[in-house]
Scaffold this motif. Structure first.
Motif, PDB file in Angstrom:
ATOM      1  N   UNK A 192      43.250 -39.472 -47.612  1.00 35.19           N
ATOM      2  CA  UNK A 192      43.539 -38.250 -48.309  1.00 35.19           C
ATOM      3  C   UNK A 192      42.519 -37.095 -47.631  1.00 35.19           C
ATOM      4  N   UNK A 193      41.506 -37.402 -47.533  1.00 34.57           N
ATOM      5  CA  UNK A 193      40.658 -36.136 -46.850  1.00 34.57           C
ATOM      6  C   UNK A 193      41.429 -35.502 -45.549  1.00 34.57           C
ATOM      7  N   UNK A 194      41.576 -36.716 -44.695  1.00 32.26           N
ATOM      8  CA  UNK A 194      42.320 -36.406 -43.371  1.00 32.26           C
ATOM      9  C   UNK A 194      43.401 -35.421 -43.634  1.00 32.26           C
ATOM     10  N   UNK A 195      44.388 -35.987 -44.637  1.00 35.68           N
ATOM     11  CA  UNK A 195      45.510 -35.346 -44.703  1.00 35.68           C
ATOM     12  C   UNK A 195      45.385 -33.882 -45.299  1.00 35.68           C
ATOM     13  N   UNK A 196      44.473 -33.517 -46.229  1.00 36.36           N
ATOM     14  CA  UNK A 196      44.370 -32.301 -46.785  1.00 36.36           C
ATOM     15  C   UNK A 196      43.397 -31.454 -45.713  1.00 36.36           C
ATOM     16  N   UNK A 197      42.862 -32.070 -44.782  1.00 38.23           N
ATOM     17  CA  UNK A 197      42.147 -31.262 -43.761  1.00 38.23           C
ATOM     18  C   UNK A 197      40.650 -30.821 -44.126  1.00 38.23           C
ATOM     19  N   UNK A 198      40.082 -31.148 -45.166  1.00 35.99           N
ATOM     20  CA  UNK A 198      38.605 -30.990 -45.483  1.00 35.99           C
ATOM     21  C   UNK A 198      37.610 -31.677 -44.709  1.00 35.99           C
ATOM     22  N   UNK A 199      36.584 -31.057 -44.153  1.00 35.05           N
ATOM     23  CA  UNK A 199      35.659 -31.697 -43.358  1.00 35.05           C
ATOM     24  C   UNK A 199      34.987 -32.871 -44.098  1.00 35.05           C
ATOM     25  N   UNK A 224      41.930 -41.744 -39.709  1.00 33.00           N
ATOM     26  CA  UNK A 224      42.021 -41.347 -38.436  1.00 33.00           C
ATOM     27  C   UNK A 224      40.620 -41.232 -37.778  1.00 33.00           C
ATOM     28  N   UNK A 225      40.656 -40.241 -36.545  1.00 36.31           N
ATOM     29  CA  UNK A 225      39.434 -39.901 -35.894  1.00 36.31           C
ATOM     30  C   UNK A 225      38.442 -39.143 -36.816  1.00 36.31           C
ATOM     31  N   UNK A 226      37.235 -39.639 -37.256  1.00 34.64           N
ATOM     32  CA  UNK A 226      36.506 -38.645 -37.877  1.00 34.64           C
ATOM     33  C   UNK A 226      35.032 -39.007 -37.691  1.00 34.64           C
ATOM     34  N   UNK A 227      33.981 -38.418 -37.883  1.00 34.28           N
ATOM     35  CA  UNK A 227      32.618 -38.717 -37.612  1.00 34.28           C
ATOM     36  C   UNK A 227      32.144 -39.573 -38.840  1.00 34.28           C
ATOM     37  N   UNK A 228      31.158 -40.426 -38.250  1.00 35.01           N
ATOM     38  CA  UNK A 228      30.731 -41.541 -39.289  1.00 35.01           C
ATOM     39  C   UNK A 228      29.422 -41.818 -38.757  1.00 35.01           C
ATOM     40  N   UNK A 229      28.443 -42.412 -39.796  1.00 34.45           N
ATOM     41  CA  UNK A 229      27.162 -43.297 -39.321  1.00 34.45           C
ATOM     42  C   UNK A 229      27.169 -44.398 -40.290  1.00 34.45           C
ATOM     43  N   UNK A 230      26.746 -45.603 -39.347  1.00 36.63           N
ATOM     44  CA  UNK A 230      26.809 -46.753 -40.151  1.00 36.63           C
ATOM     45  C   UNK A 230      25.551 -47.408 -39.906  1.00 36.63           C
ATOM     46  N   UNK A 231      24.997 -48.372 -40.774  1.00 32.67           N
ATOM     47  CA  UNK A 231      24.050 -49.106 -40.308  1.00 32.67           C
ATOM     48  C   UNK A 231      24.342 -50.488 -39.487  1.00 32.67           C
ATOM     49  N   UNK A 285      23.643 -34.670 -42.582  1.00 32.36           N
ATOM     50  CA  UNK A 285      23.989 -33.019 -42.617  1.00 32.36           C
ATOM     51  C   UNK A 285      24.334 -32.423 -41.438  1.00 32.36           C
ATOM     52  N   UNK A 286      23.505 -32.768 -40.292  1.00 29.59           N
ATOM     53  CA  UNK A 286      23.712 -32.019 -38.951  1.00 29.59           C
ATOM     54  C   UNK A 286      25.147 -32.464 -38.604  1.00 29.59           C
ATOM     55  N   UNK A 287      25.751 -33.735 -38.729  1.00 28.79           N
ATOM     56  CA  UNK A 287      27.036 -33.911 -38.215  1.00 28.79           C
ATOM     57  C   UNK A 287      28.026 -32.838 -38.943  1.00 28.79           C
ATOM     58  N   UNK A 288      27.833 -33.129 -40.104  1.00 25.32           N
ATOM     59  CA  UNK A 288      28.570 -32.211 -41.223  1.00 25.32           C
ATOM     60  C   UNK A 288      28.862 -30.731 -40.869  1.00 25.32           C
ATOM     61  N   UNK A 289      27.429 -30.281 -40.525  1.00 26.73           N
ATOM     62  CA  UNK A 289      27.420 -28.810 -40.140  1.00 26.73           C
ATOM     63  C   UNK A 289      28.291 -28.679 -39.089  1.00 26.73           C
ATOM     64  N   UNK A 290      27.942 -29.444 -37.971  1.00 30.10           N
ATOM     65  CA  UNK A 290      28.528 -29.338 -36.586  1.00 30.10           C
ATOM     66  C   UNK A 290      29.927 -29.367 -36.644  1.00 30.10           C
ATOM     67  N   UNK A 291      30.457 -30.143 -37.807  1.00 28.69           N
ATOM     68  CA  UNK A 291      31.908 -30.370 -37.959  1.00 28.69           C
ATOM     69  C   UNK A 291      32.491 -28.993 -38.593  1.00 28.69           C
ATOM     70  N   UNK A 292      31.692 -28.470 -39.591  1.00 25.61           N
ATOM     71  CA  UNK A 292      32.111 -27.188 -40.281  1.00 25.61           C
ATOM     72  C   UNK A 292      32.322 -25.960 -39.199  1.00 25.61           C
ATOM     73  N   UNK A 303      35.147 -33.566 -33.950  1.00 23.81           N
ATOM     74  CA  UNK A 303      34.973 -34.699 -34.786  1.00 23.81           C
ATOM     75  C   UNK A 303      33.902 -35.615 -33.789  1.00 23.81           C
ATOM     76  N   UNK A 304      32.580 -35.412 -33.763  1.00 24.26           N
ATOM     77  CA  UNK A 304      31.721 -36.154 -33.361  1.00 24.26           C
ATOM     78  C   UNK A 304      31.886 -37.668 -33.597  1.00 24.26           C
ATOM     79  N   UNK A 305      31.542 -38.456 -32.328  1.00 22.44           N
ATOM     80  CA  UNK A 305      31.623 -39.661 -32.339  1.00 22.44           C
ATOM     81  C   UNK A 305      30.738 -40.273 -33.210  1.00 22.44           C
TER      82      UNK A 305
END
Length: 353
Positions: free
Chosen positions: A154-161, A172-179, A322-329, A334-336
């Protein structure tokens, strides 16, 4: 001396900006343009406006600015809370919130925690749709990702970071962090095997959280490397809560032959395992070895015996989100994805003499 008739801070509205303009002897429009950093304002005038606004404690109404500029300067975090008393993940998220806000504050953003209760409505996206349709935030952080996650689609569809805390096959392609759950599952299982255990049980989440797939994959890989069979009876699912760990331990400890070691994906589940062991007259660290969780919470070292578990820097993790999201804004790129390192904290719960 009579104080200026300004409504302080976020309550300041049209009357506040009028008073500010009157104090400086310039038009309301000029004050507004200076506060919004418009290029057609004389630099000296801008300095005067900002200095006076700071002195008087005037902050423009964010709601009005949001409507004009299409931005709220809020970053939302959709925090899932299960039904009942068990609000899982509290120690993990509270320290993560702090790290996230540190970075956001430097850029004039605020972190807004948005509780959501899965299953509360027939539409699983109802809360998220309302957030987006009402323009409550500029971007979102989504934890607790599922294998197939309609929220990300849904977020990818509406285009919100957004940035996801966890991996998924959705969005789809989107930034993520995982343990690194897979590494944790493999390392803990191999540790049990090296200590001589051959009956190793595992407690994982009951729903479709992506993390459980990786944790289980690491467990199975360690068994295979040691030439040990995978037994479905030694895998139990439960909620990521003490009650969930208790329920999982109840099933696992009924298996014959009984497991001599137990691995849980979360330290809160380990609390329930401890209780079930005690009820059966078994000692953790003597009769059954336990490793619990990929987050070392303050309670783990106060369990008896102290819990062997994994640890990570949640404040640093929050900052990185936060750093990744601000870079996205900033760039719309889409960072790896990033796997976040975790380390084992050795205590007494997995030591059987």
């Amino acid at each position: 001396m009579k104080k200026p008739s300004l409504i302080p801070h976020a309550q300041a509205g049209a009357s506040g900006i009028r008073d500010l303009a009157a104090r400086l002897g310039i038009s309301i429009g000029t004050v507004s343009r200076a506060l919004n950093d418009k290029p057609d304002v004389n630099p000296e005038t801008r300095k005067r406006v900002i200095a006076a606004a700071s002195e008087l404690g005037y902050v423009p109404q964010q709601s009005g600015r949001s409507l004009r500029k299409g931005a709220t300067h809020n970053i939302g975090l959709l925090w899932e809370i299960p039904e009942g008393r068990a609000a899982y993940g509290e120690p993990f998220f509270l320290s993560l919130f702090g790290g996230t806000q540190q970075v956001l504050s430097a850029r004039g953003y605020d972190l807004v925690i948005m509780p959501d209760q899965p299953g509360a409505t027939a539409d699983p996206l109802a809360r998220l749709r309302r957030i987006i349709q009402q323009r409550q935030v500029d971007a979102l952080i989504l934890p607790w990702t599922r294998t197939m996650d309609p929220r990300l689609d849904y977020l990818a569809e509406v285009g919100i970071p957004f940035v996801a805390l966890g991996r998924s096959r959705s969005g789809g392609p989107h930034p993520w962090i995982d343990l690194d759950f897979e590494q944790a599952g493999e390392f803990a299982t191999a540790r049990f095997i090296a200590a001589g255990h051959r009956r190793i049980a595992i407690a994982i989440p009951a729903d479709s959280l992506m993390q459980k797939r990786f944790f289980l994959a690491g467990y199975r890989r360690a068994l295979k490397a040691a030439g040990l069979p995978f037994e479905r009876a030694l895998v139990a699912e439960g909620h990521v809560t003490p009650a969930g760990g208790y329920a999982a331990a109840t099933r696992l400890l009924d298996v014959i032959p009984r497991p001599t070691a137990m691995l849980a994906i979360d330290s809160s589940m380990a609390v329930g395992i401890y209780r079930r062991l005690a009820e059966l007259g078994l000692s953790c660290g003597q009769d059954v070895a336990v490793i619990g969780g990929v987050h070392d919470t303050p309670m783990t070292e106060f369990l008896v015996p102290a819990l062997t578990c994994f640890s990570l820097d949640t404040v640093a993790l929050g900052r990185r989100l936060a750093e990744i999201l601000l870079a996205r804004l900033d760039s719309k790129a889409n960072p790896a994805g990033e796997l976040w390192p975790i380390v084992l904290v050795e205590r007494q719960s997995d030591r059987i003499d």
